[in-house]
Design an enzyme around this catalytic site. Structure first.
Site, short mmCIF file in Angstrom:
data_model
loop_
_atom_site.label_atom_id
_atom_site.label_comp_id
_atom_site.label_asym_id
_atom_site.label_seq_id
_atom_site.Cartn_x
_atom_site.Cartn_y
_atom_site.Cartn_z
N ASN A 153 -29.35 39.83 -44.22
CA ASN A 153 -28.81 38.48 -44.06
C ASN A 153 -28.16 38.03 -45.37
O ASN A 153 -27.27 38.74 -45.86
CB ASN A 153 -29.79 37.49 -43.41
CG ASN A 153 -31.17 37.39 -44.01
OD1 ASN A 153 -32.00 38.25 -43.77
ND2 ASN A 153 -31.45 36.36 -44.75
N ASP A 154 -28.51 36.92 -45.93
CA ASP A 154 -27.74 36.28 -47.00
C ASP A 154 -27.27 37.18 -48.15
O ASP A 154 -28.06 37.97 -48.67
CB ASP A 154 -28.59 35.20 -47.68
CG ASP A 154 -29.41 34.38 -46.72
OD1 ASP A 154 -29.22 34.49 -45.51
OD2 ASP A 154 -30.26 33.63 -47.20
N GLN A 168 -30.15 39.97 -48.78
CA GLN A 168 -31.44 40.01 -48.10
C GLN A 168 -31.46 41.24 -47.21
O GLN A 168 -30.58 41.41 -46.36
CB GLN A 168 -31.62 38.74 -47.26
CG GLN A 168 -31.85 37.50 -48.08
CD GLN A 168 -33.23 37.50 -48.70
OE1 GLN A 168 -34.20 37.13 -48.05
NE2 GLN A 168 -33.35 37.93 -49.95
N PHE A 174 -37.11 36.54 -51.23
CA PHE A 174 -36.10 35.77 -50.50
C PHE A 174 -34.87 35.52 -51.36
O PHE A 174 -34.79 35.97 -52.50
CB PHE A 174 -36.71 34.45 -50.03
CG PHE A 174 -37.54 34.53 -48.77
CD1 PHE A 174 -37.97 35.76 -48.26
CD2 PHE A 174 -37.90 33.38 -48.08
CE1 PHE A 174 -38.72 35.83 -47.10
CE2 PHE A 174 -38.66 33.43 -46.92
CZ PHE A 174 -39.07 34.65 -46.43
N SER A 175 -33.96 34.71 -50.83
CA SER A 175 -32.65 34.54 -51.46
C SER A 175 -32.71 33.92 -52.85
O SER A 175 -33.64 33.20 -53.19
CB SER A 175 -31.77 33.67 -50.57
OG SER A 175 -31.36 34.44 -49.47
N ARG A 210 -37.09 26.92 -51.49
CA ARG A 210 -36.51 28.25 -51.68
C ARG A 210 -35.03 28.26 -52.09
O ARG A 210 -34.37 27.23 -52.12
CB ARG A 210 -36.65 29.07 -50.40
CG ARG A 210 -36.05 28.44 -49.15
CD ARG A 210 -36.31 29.37 -47.96
NE ARG A 210 -35.83 28.81 -46.71
CZ ARG A 210 -36.56 28.05 -45.90
NH1 ARG A 210 -37.81 27.76 -46.20
NH2 ARG A 210 -36.03 27.58 -44.78
N ASP A 211 -34.57 29.47 -52.37
CA ASP A 211 -33.17 29.83 -52.61
C ASP A 211 -32.61 29.23 -53.91
O ASP A 211 -31.62 28.48 -53.90
CB ASP A 211 -32.29 29.42 -51.41
CG ASP A 211 -32.85 29.91 -50.08
OD1 ASP A 211 -33.64 30.89 -50.11
OD2 ASP A 211 -32.53 29.34 -49.03
N TRP A 213 -28.30 33.16 -37.53
CA TRP A 213 -29.67 33.23 -37.01
C TRP A 213 -29.67 33.08 -35.49
O TRP A 213 -28.79 32.44 -34.94
CB TRP A 213 -30.53 32.13 -37.64
CG TRP A 213 -30.79 32.41 -39.08
CD1 TRP A 213 -30.33 31.69 -40.14
CD2 TRP A 213 -31.53 33.49 -39.62
NE1 TRP A 213 -30.74 32.27 -41.31
CE2 TRP A 213 -31.48 33.37 -41.02
CE3 TRP A 213 -32.24 34.57 -39.09
CZ2 TRP A 213 -32.10 34.27 -41.89
CZ3 TRP A 213 -32.86 35.46 -39.94
CH2 TRP A 213 -32.79 35.31 -41.32
C1 FRU Z 1 -31.23 31.74 -45.12
C2 FRU Z 1 -32.67 32.13 -45.37
C3 FRU Z 1 -33.09 31.65 -46.75
C4 FRU Z 1 -34.21 32.56 -47.10
C5 FRU Z 1 -33.75 33.86 -46.48
C6 FRU Z 1 -34.85 34.74 -45.98
O1 FRU Z 1 -30.56 32.55 -44.23
O2 FRU Z 1 -33.50 31.60 -44.37
O3 FRU Z 1 -33.44 30.28 -46.79
O4 FRU Z 1 -34.40 32.69 -48.48
O5 FRU Z 1 -32.87 33.53 -45.42
O6 FRU Z 1 -34.37 35.99 -45.62
#
Ligand code: FRU
Length: 462
Positions: A30-31, A47, A90-91, A154-155, A288
């Site tokens: 993902n991200d 990710q 995570f991100s 997060r992030d 998502w």
């Molecule tokens: C966004 C997210 C972030 C998180 C990550 C987990 O797409 O939900 O907030 O860090 O993906 O994979």
């Protein structure tokens, strides 16, 4: 996992994979994370769940490039299992400081789920841009201001301003809405809370993945599970932008204009490249809650092509950045037929009156983009394998997305095509979507009514 250390481009390892969009090789991505220009190369982390085609314990995959087009895979950069990140890395983002490359990312620990989850901000560093040493937690639950939840925090997006480091982190209030918090540090290790920078709630249940390009006054953030139709967007999760100014004394960001970054079905979590002279971003070319038909080939998820952002007259303009070579250039009188699955098509029209673009067509499949009442209407209803999602409105269920046409006298359309995606640019705006047509559906047809129209097709260059 031999792919991890392969020196081949990520794209060439399997002919079922996208030709030039970044994937994780086998596995789920993902991200985009930690985008940075370091030691003469663009580094893209993402990710990554290497052991399945659905989201799982998050690692950081890693690819590098010198031209933002041809990518070389490097070993996994972060694996869960350290202090604060037992169940996932995570991100996060990257920054060059003190002669090294630093990464800030979210450490994730499940602890039985729900409110017992812990999300903390961790630091790692590298001398060579390939191997990372973790330093553990640098912004923990205790650094949250009153009223915020340690389970949704997060992030981190780290950046530098006048010799000090700043970090935006998405957080959730106890009442259940997202905010973007700003922290400050002199050394990347010790952080103090500065502000709730936007000062208002997410429309959905949480903000995610903030990003900031100071030079452009551009703050972007994703809104998770927002009401359908909110912010000109039918996707339930969207990437929003805010143009304005950051006051570094108060930590407050003042907004002059806002909108969404992409009008397509599949776009989320964009991030800008740190340390690059270009204002370039990349996003996740997926969403998502979608089924991902490519899972049967062993991979799920890819990143968009890089996009350069500029601000003109207070508005945001995005243009693709790709290394290409021209293979066809012709004037169009009403209609042109071509064949293409991979590459870039540019259509330039003076005084455009009508336009219909048909892509990936065969007897029973079609992906189209048509100008209707001043809007570009993208239609993937008959594109191929069915793609589902959380969106239940009529247009989404009919495979439709819309984007307003620019009002320029000259219209320039850029289409970036790969096996499973269409990125459509016009007037600085963009619509990105995945499609899963059969391999032999390769017909392209463009019908236009204009004073003058040119069609140019490019291959991706090595
Ligand atoms: C966004 C997210 C972030 C998180 C990550 C987990 O797409 O939900 O907030 O860090 O993906 O994979």
């Amino acid at each position: 996992m031999t792919e991890q250390t392969s020196t081949k481009t990520p794209q060439s390892s399997n002919d079922k994979f996208p030709a030039f969009h970044i994937t994780g090789g086998k596995g789920w991505i993902n991200d985009p994370n930690g985008l940075v220009y370091y030691n003469g190369e663009y580094h893209v982390f993402f990710q990554y769940h290497p052991y399945g085609t659905t989201w799982g314990p998050m690692h950081w995959g890693h690819v590098v490039s010198t031209d933002l087009t041809n990518w070389k895979r490097l070993p996994i950069a972060l694996t869960p299992g350290g202090e604060g990140d037992k169940d996932g890395c995570f991100s996060g983002s990257a920054i060059c400081a003190f002669g090294k490359l630093f990464i800030m990312y979210t450490g994730f620990e499940e602890n039985g789920g729900g409110e017992k989850v812990r999300q903390v901000q961790c630091l790692a560093e590298s001398d060579d841009g390939v191997n990372f040493k973790k330093h553990g937690v640098v912004i923990g639950s205790d650094d949250l201001p009153e009223g915020f939840m340690p389970c949704d925090f997060r992030d981190p997006y780290v950046f530098c301003h006048e010799g000090k480091f700043y970090c935006l982190v998405a957080a959730k209030k106890k009442e259940g809405r997202g905010r973007v918090l700003l922290y400050r540090s002199a050394d990347l290790f010790k952080w103090e809370f500065l502000s709730d920078t936007l000062g208002f709630d997410s429309d959905g249940i949480m903000f995610e993945c903030p990003d900031f390009i100071e030079e452009l006054g551009l703050l972007t953030v994703c809104d998770q599970l927002q009401p359908s139709g909110k912010n000109d967007c039918l996707n339930v999760h969207s990437a929003r932008y805010f143009l304005g100014k950051m006051d570094f004394e108060t930590g407050k960001f003042t907004i002059k204009k806002q909108g969404i970054l992409d009008y397509g079905f599949d776009y989320y979590a964009p991030q800008s490249f740190a340390e690059s002279s270009k204002n370039t971003i990349m996003g996740w070319l997926n969403m998502w809650d979608r089924n991902v038909p490519s899972s049967k080939y062993g991979f799920a998820g890819m990143l968009t092509a890089a996009r350069e952002i500029r601000i003109e007259n207070g508005d945001i303009f995005q243009t693709p950045v790709l290394k290409t070579k021209q293979v066809l250039h012709t004037l169009v009188d009403c209609k042109i037929s071509d064949r293409a699955i991979i590459g870039v098509i540019v259509i330039e029209a003076d005084a455009l009156e009508s336009c219909e673009i048909k892509l990936r067509e065969d007897e029973s499949h079609l992906t189209s983009i048509k100008l209707v009442d001043g809007y570009w209407v993208f239609d993937r209803f008959k594109s191929g394998e069915i793609i589902t999602g959380a969106e239940k409105d009529e247009l989404s269920l009919s495979g439709i997305r819309k984007m307003k046409k620019s009002s320029y006298e000259k219209t320039t359309i850029t289409l970036i095509l790969d096996k499973y995606s269409v990125e459509f640019f016009e007037g600085g705006k963009v619509m990105s979507s995945t499609i899963y047509p059969p391999e032999n559906a390769d017909k392209v047809e463009v019908c236009v009514k204009a004073k003058k129209c040119a069609y140019t097709r490019y291959d991706i260059a090595e």
